[in-house]
Design an enzyme around this catalytic site. Structure first.
Site, PDB file in Angstrom:
ATOM      1  N   GLU A 131       0.843  -1.202   0.000  1.00 28.11           N
ATOM      2  CA  GLU A 131       0.000   0.000   0.000  1.00 28.11           C
ATOM      3  C   GLU A 131       0.878   1.252   0.000  1.00 28.11           C
ATOM      4  O   GLU A 131       0.594   2.225  -0.709  1.00 28.11           O
ATOM      5  CB  GLU A 131      -0.909  -0.018   1.235  1.00 28.11           C
TER       6      GLU A 131
ATOM      7  N   CYS B   7      -1.413  -0.815  13.178  1.00 26.37           N
ATOM      8  CA  CYS B   7      -1.506  -2.052  13.968  1.00 26.37           C
ATOM      9  C   CYS B   7      -1.691  -1.811  15.461  1.00 26.37           C
ATOM     10  O   CYS B   7      -1.979  -2.754  16.193  1.00 26.37           O
ATOM     11  CB  CYS B   7      -0.296  -2.932  13.719  1.00 26.37           C
TER      12      CYS B   7
ATOM     13  N   SER C 100      -2.909   3.368   7.283  1.00 23.62           N
ATOM     14  CA  SER C 100      -2.905   2.227   6.366  1.00 23.62           C
ATOM     15  C   SER C 100      -4.249   1.520   6.461  1.00 23.62           C
ATOM     16  O   SER C 100      -4.828   1.405   7.547  1.00 23.62           O
ATOM     17  CB  SER C 100      -1.785   1.265   6.741  1.00 23.62           C
TER      18      SER C 100
ATOM     19  N   LYS D  57      -6.193  -4.393  22.719  1.00 23.67           N
ATOM     20  CA  LYS D  57      -6.517  -5.390  21.694  1.00 23.67           C
ATOM     21  C   LYS D  57      -7.880  -6.023  21.953  1.00 23.67           C
ATOM     22  O   LYS D  57      -8.519  -6.540  21.035  1.00 23.67           O
ATOM     23  CB  LYS D  57      -5.426  -6.460  21.643  1.00 23.67           C
TER      24      LYS D  57
ATOM     25  N   GLU E 162     -10.197  -3.682  20.287  1.00 24.39           N
ATOM     26  CA  GLU E 162     -10.052  -3.822  18.831  1.00 24.39           C
ATOM     27  C   GLU E 162     -10.840  -5.035  18.328  1.00 24.39           C
ATOM     28  O   GLU E 162     -11.584  -4.944  17.346  1.00 24.39           O
ATOM     29  CB  GLU E 162      -8.578  -3.985  18.465  1.00 24.39           C
TER      30      GLU E 162
ATOM     31  N   GLU F 183     -16.772  -3.984  12.708  1.00 26.23           N
ATOM     32  CA  GLU F 183     -16.337  -4.132  11.312  1.00 26.23           C
ATOM     33  C   GLU F 183     -15.437  -5.349  11.103  1.00 26.23           C
ATOM     34  O   GLU F 183     -15.183  -5.751   9.969  1.00 26.23           O
ATOM     35  CB  GLU F 183     -15.616  -2.867  10.830  1.00 26.23           C
TER      36      GLU F 183
ATOM     37  N   CYS G 179       5.081  -2.739  22.042  1.00 22.58           N
ATOM     38  CA  CYS G 179       4.200  -3.713  22.705  1.00 22.58           C
ATOM     39  C   CYS G 179       4.893  -4.516  23.803  1.00 22.58           C
ATOM     40  O   CYS G 179       4.212  -5.084  24.659  1.00 22.58           O
ATOM     41  CB  CYS G 179       3.640  -4.679  21.673  1.00 22.58           C
TER      42      CYS G 179
HETATM   43 FE1  SF4 Z   1      -0.288  -0.267  21.004  1.00 22.65          FE
HETATM   44 FE2  SF4 Z   1       0.692  -0.654  23.468  1.00 22.65          FE
HETATM   45 FE3  SF4 Z   1      -1.189  -2.290  22.501  1.00 22.65          FE
HETATM   46 FE4  SF4 Z   1       1.291  -2.377  21.497  1.00 22.65          FE
HETATM   47  S1  SF4 Z   1       0.701  -2.905  23.603  1.00 22.65           S
HETATM   48  S2  SF4 Z   1      -0.635  -2.401  20.321  1.00 22.65           S
HETATM   49  S3  SF4 Z   1       1.912  -0.216  21.605  1.00 22.65           S
HETATM   50  S4  SF4 Z   1      -1.456  -0.093  22.941  1.00 22.65           S
END
Ligand code: SF4
Length: 406
Positions: A144, A168, A188, A227, A230, A235, A391
């Site tokens: 992309e 991400c 992205s 996460k 998320e 969607e 992360c």
């Molecule tokens: Fe983002 Fe922190 Fe989750 Fe990694 S651990 S995806 S940097 S919020």
């Protein structure tokens, strides 16, 4: 144990402060990227949920254990593991394998990939390494980026704007949604590795596992509390959409059914009497445990950018980077900038690519975004990770008993 799973579109309320335990010490405020924590020093604090990114950095910083996560899929996952009609796929993020050993008395930072695979295999999971999906992500995101770059060089406006932002990190995506919705086209369009893994497990994976997609239960094991939110976004049902278009009449299902943090996976193994420290190593049970070094470095700041540049080099020049490590985007500076000149075979000319890597977002992102808003950003591609260091320091990792987060 309380066991509620996030419901579709349940975007707030994951992280809360227990007023009875909060001493008002303000430690959490230093780590909140949006200033969402209210309350005077010495008085009990609370979180403005409309501004919370669910990143859990405050939870890691609280010395009194007063900050909680309100949703856990632990009981549901254990029930699914016991159900012989369900294939439970465990999707393991890169940053988990360097942290979970601490929960079983192993050294901090010790890489325990084989033992974690072994322990999860004993628990009944099919092993799906999220690094496999990170490799998919970087091919999508890198392609992309090249598409957008070519459009810029040719003076066309049929691709997304530059700089392209990585997509991400759900903390970063939420930040942009809350504060700068006009910049969303810069993100992205590639899904995160977690969400690509869920979609792949319930489409191509249905053949690998010889199982109906509706009977595949996907569990992401993540260093990250955000996460969970998320995965709950409505969607993210692309496997169901795809399978429906190919004749599957099952009721709607999500790409990712549950997310466990590193802490919760350790808890699950303990509940099942599995000691990771003494478990034999396991190599995985399908191609989903194969991956490259590029997928592995997603867990640290600069890793996504380094992986993207390796892809861009190969696609633009036809050759691998002579040296895979790209040092300018490594390290812990808040904003790292780098440039690379590549010969673009398709354009028959050299192209200069300017990139930036931002972590510890709450302290470092604003000047970078102000340049983008003013149309004077020198960058073509910007990686943003909410947590300091990436992360590996996420809000779902083992908690340092000293109470310090970073
Ligand atoms: Fe983002 Fe922190 Fe989750 Fe990694 S651990 S995806 S940097 S919020």
């Amino acid at each position: 144990m309380t066991a509620t799973t996030l419901q579709p579109n349940e975007m707030t309320g994951l992280i809360t402060i227990d007023a009875a335990r909060c001493k008002g010490c303000d430690a959490c405020k230093k780590f909140c990227p949006t200033g969402a924590i209210d309350g005077a020093s010495g008085a009990a604090h609370s979180i403005d949920q409309s501004q919370c990114l669910s990143c859990g950095q405050c939870l890691m910083a609280c010395p009194f254990g007063a900050i909680n996560e309100n949703h856990s899929a632990l009981e549901t996952v254990i029930q699914k593991l016991a159900d012989k009609n369900t294939t439970v796929v465990g999707i393991i993020a890169p940053a988990v394998r360097v942290a979970i050993g601490e929960e079983f008395g192993l050294g901090a930072g010790e890489l325990v990939t084989g033992k974690l695979y072994g322990a999860m295999h004993r628990a009944g999971f099919k092993i799906f390494d999220c690094n496999f999906a990170a490799d998919l992500t970087i091919m999508e995101e890198g392609s992309e980026f090249i598409h957008r770059l070519h459009a810029l060089v040719k003076g066309e406006d049929n691709a997304g704007p530059l700089p392209q932002f990585t997509s991400c990190c759900p903390g970063w995506v939420r930040y942009l949604e809350l504060r700068y919705p006009s910049l969303l086209p810069h993100l992205s369009t590639a899904k995160s590795p977690q969400q690509m893994a869920g979609a792949v497990a319930k489409t191509y994976g249905a053949n690998v596992y010889d199982m109906e997609p509706k009977n595949i239960f996907t569990v992401a094991v993540m260093p990250c509390t955000a996460k969970k939110v998320e995965a709950s976004r409505p969607e993210f049902n692309s496997a169901w959409q795809y399978n429906k278009a190919h004749g599957d009449h099952a009721a709607e299902y999500a790409d990712m059914d549950a997310v466990l943090t590193t802490r919760e996976m350790a808890q699950l193994l303990r509940l099942l009497d599995i000691d990771l420290a003494t478990t034999d190593e396991y190599r995985g049970d399908s191609l989903f445990s194969q991956y490259t070094g590029a997928g592995t470095i997603f867990g640290t700041t600069g890793g996504v950018m380094e992986a993207a540049l390796r892809t861009a080099h190969k696609v633009l020049t036809g050759d691998e980077m002579p040296r895979l490590e790209f040092e300018p985007v490594r390290g812990l500076e808040g904003v790292k900038a780098a440039s690379i000149t590549l010969y673009d075979r398709a354009l028959s000319q050299n192209v200069d690519i300017h990139v930036a890597v931002v972590h510890d977002m709450g302290h470092n992102i604003e000047p970078v975004l102000q340049e983008v808003l003013a149309g004077i950003s020198p960058y073509h591609f910007i990686e943003v990770m909410n947590c300091a260091g990436g992360c590996v320091n996420g809000g779902g990792q083992p908690i340092d008993p000293s109470g310090s987060s970073w």
